[in-house]
Design a protein around this motif. Structure first.
Motif, PDB file in Angstrom:
ATOM      1  N   LEU A 107      24.754  24.528  46.330  1.00 48.91           N
ATOM      2  CA  LEU A 107      24.259  25.785  45.449  1.00 48.91           C
ATOM      3  C   LEU A 107      25.391  26.457  44.908  1.00 48.91           C
ATOM      4  N   LEU A 108      26.261  26.837  45.917  1.00 52.32           N
ATOM      5  CA  LEU A 108      27.581  27.744  45.825  1.00 52.32           C
ATOM      6  C   LEU A 108      28.458  27.352  44.781  1.00 52.32           C
ATOM      7  N   ARG A 109      28.644  26.067  44.879  1.00 51.13           N
ATOM      8  CA  ARG A 109      29.508  25.474  43.757  1.00 51.13           C
ATOM      9  C   ARG A 109      28.910  25.604  42.406  1.00 51.13           C
ATOM     10  N   GLU A 110      27.524  25.452  42.458  1.00 53.56           N
ATOM     11  CA  GLU A 110      26.680  25.634  40.959  1.00 53.56           C
ATOM     12  C   GLU A 110      26.935  27.064  40.577  1.00 53.56           C
ATOM     13  N   VAL A 111      26.629  28.157  41.372  1.00 53.22           N
ATOM     14  CA  VAL A 111      26.865  29.417  40.870  1.00 53.22           C
ATOM     15  C   VAL A 111      27.967  29.673  40.430  1.00 53.22           C
ATOM     16  N   TYR A 112      29.202  29.291  41.069  1.00 55.73           N
ATOM     17  CA  TYR A 112      30.469  29.705  40.972  1.00 55.73           C
ATOM     18  C   TYR A 112      30.870  29.026  39.716  1.00 55.73           C
ATOM     19  N   GLU A 113      30.555  27.624  39.449  1.00 56.84           N
ATOM     20  CA  GLU A 113      30.695  27.116  38.118  1.00 56.84           C
ATOM     21  C   GLU A 113      30.414  27.892  36.804  1.00 56.84           C
ATOM     22  N   THR A 114      29.180  28.567  36.854  1.00 54.56           N
ATOM     23  CA  THR A 114      28.787  29.450  35.704  1.00 54.56           C
ATOM     24  C   THR A 114      29.490  30.960  35.807  1.00 54.56           C
ATOM     25  N   ASN A 115      29.177  31.498  37.139  1.00 52.01           N
ATOM     26  CA  ASN A 115      29.529  33.031  37.216  1.00 52.01           C
ATOM     27  C   ASN A 115      30.960  33.324  37.119  1.00 52.01           C
ATOM     28  N   VAL A 116      31.908  32.341  37.835  1.00 53.29           N
ATOM     29  CA  VAL A 116      33.388  32.472  37.821  1.00 53.29           C
ATOM     30  C   VAL A 116      34.068  31.574  37.034  1.00 53.29           C
ATOM     31  N   PHE A 117      34.167  30.292  37.229  1.00 50.08           N
ATOM     32  CA  PHE A 117      34.897  29.146  36.587  1.00 50.08           C
ATOM     33  C   PHE A 117      34.572  29.369  35.016  1.00 50.08           C
ATOM     34  N   GLY A 118      33.262  29.478  34.737  1.00 53.28           N
ATOM     35  CA  GLY A 118      32.863  29.517  33.357  1.00 53.28           C
ATOM     36  C   GLY A 118      33.384  30.716  32.697  1.00 53.28           C
ATOM     37  N   VAL A 141      29.950  40.744  32.533  1.00 52.00           N
ATOM     38  CA  VAL A 141      28.673  41.182  33.421  1.00 52.00           C
ATOM     39  C   VAL A 141      28.850  40.654  34.432  1.00 52.00           C
ATOM     40  N   SER A 142      28.802  41.904  35.502  1.00 54.54           N
ATOM     41  CA  SER A 142      28.911  41.791  36.988  1.00 54.54           C
ATOM     42  C   SER A 142      27.829  42.315  37.564  1.00 54.54           C
ATOM     43  N   PRO A 167      26.078  37.310  45.400  1.00 54.88           N
ATOM     44  CA  PRO A 167      27.119  38.408  45.643  1.00 54.88           C
ATOM     45  C   PRO A 167      28.601  38.106  45.430  1.00 54.88           C
ATOM     46  N   SER A 168      28.953  37.094  46.077  1.00 56.41           N
ATOM     47  CA  SER A 168      30.257  36.568  46.270  1.00 56.41           C
ATOM     48  C   SER A 168      30.823  36.209  44.965  1.00 56.41           C
ATOM     49  N   SER A 169      30.018  35.620  44.143  1.00 58.42           N
ATOM     50  CA  SER A 169      30.314  35.155  42.745  1.00 58.42           C
ATOM     51  C   SER A 169      30.629  36.343  42.165  1.00 58.42           C
ATOM     52  N   LYS A 170      30.023  37.530  42.407  1.00 61.00           N
ATOM     53  CA  LYS A 170      30.365  38.658  41.452  1.00 61.00           C
ATOM     54  C   LYS A 170      31.275  39.364  42.191  1.00 61.00           C
ATOM     55  N   THR A 171      31.903  39.326  43.346  1.00 60.98           N
ATOM     56  CA  THR A 171      32.880  39.780  43.982  1.00 60.98           C
ATOM     57  C   THR A 171      34.098  39.007  43.326  1.00 60.98           C
ATOM     58  N   ALA A 172      33.867  37.875  43.148  1.00 63.13           N
ATOM     59  CA  ALA A 172      35.033  37.076  42.550  1.00 63.13           C
ATOM     60  C   ALA A 172      35.114  37.195  41.064  1.00 63.13           C
ATOM     61  N   LEU A 173      34.154  37.577  40.246  1.00 64.38           N
ATOM     62  CA  LEU A 173      34.218  38.006  38.954  1.00 64.38           C
ATOM     63  C   LEU A 173      34.762  39.383  38.819  1.00 64.38           C
ATOM     64  N   ASN A 174      34.652  40.070  39.794  1.00 60.22           N
ATOM     65  CA  ASN A 174      35.421  41.588  39.722  1.00 60.22           C
ATOM     66  C   ASN A 174      36.896  41.283  40.012  1.00 60.22           C
TER      67      ASN A 174
END
Length: 250
Positions: A107-118, A141-142, A167-174
């Motif tokens: 699930l962590l990988r799935e969220v990061y794929e969109t929220n960060v890597f994408g 959009v964070s 939350p961590s995906s948005k921290t990474a996005l920041n």
């Protein structure tokens, strides 16, 4: 070549993304409706056009490199530049909240794929077109739940929220936002992150206390900054009990 500003919003077929596309369209911009699903994307384009917007559906799955490349080529071929990029597409997996000790790596990988890597994939693919604009804007959009300062403050209303994935995906996005802002600080491109606040969308089973339209106002503000506007900030709704807007701590 059109003199109208051209804005791409990812994940624009619903929620905050759709509201953002509508508000940008109401400002007279050409709005590119980025969406994975063709039927939903075309339905959003139709709804925006009926509202008077110059809207165009762009098939775009931010987790698919080929889809990103096709979207970038189409924008280049048809418009020649991009004035505004709103990296709005995101997932929260709100129905599968887990404590840190129970975090699913899949699930962590799935969220990061969109929220960060994408976000990185789309931004890198479209940066040459953003450089062709007189003064482009990038808005990621964070969320305030990505703020280390907020989430570690026992007095803040969000302190009880304990989960790694979203939350961590948005921290990474920041951090992604900060680094693009540093790289582009000497250009005419402004890069900022938006905090729309807790808006009622499919992301959270429509449980938020703010509307998608209110959340979109934050993004639109950053997407239409003047030349002397801020750069490299997380800005938006402040959970201060007053409904204020301002700089959110990283």
């Amino acid at each position: 070549m059109t003199t109208k500003q051209i804005a791409l919003v990812t994940g624009a077929n619903k929620g905050i993304g759709f509201a953002t596309a509508r508000q940008l369209g109401e400002r007279g911009m050409t709005v590119l409706v980025g969406a994975r699903d063709t039927d939903r994307g075309q339905a959003a384009e139709k709804a925006l056009r009926e509202n008077g917007a110059d809207a165009h559906f762009i098939q775009l799955d931010v987790t698919d490199d080929e889809s990103v490349a096709r979207a970038a080529k189409r924008i280049s071929d048809e418009f020649g530049r991009l004035d505004i990029l709103v990296n709005n597409a995101g997932i929260a997996a709100i129905n599968r909240l887990e404590p840190p000790s129970g975090t699913s790596l899949d699930l962590l990988r799935e969220v990061y794929e969109t929220n960060v890597f994408g976000v990185v994939a789309v931004t890198n693919a479209l940066l040459p077109l953003l450089r062709q604009a007189p003064a482009a804007r990038i808005v990621n959009v964070s969320s305030e739940v990505g703020s280390l300062a907020i989430m570690s403050d026992p007095t803040h209303p969000l302190y009880p929220f304990i989960s790694i994935t979203y939350p961590s995906s948005k921290t990474a996005l920041n951090m992604v936002t900060t680094m693009y802002a540093k790289e582009l600080r000497d250009s005419s491109i402004k890069v900022n992150a938006a905090n729309p606040g807790y808006c009622a969308t499919d992301l959270n089973n429509n449980e938020g206390f703010r509307t998608p339209e209110q959340g979109a106002e934050v993004t639109v503000h950053l997407a239409t900054l003047p030349d002397d506007g801020p750069h490299g900030q997380l800005w938006g709704f402040l959970m201060d009990g007053k409904g204020s807007y301002g700089v959110v701590p990283w």
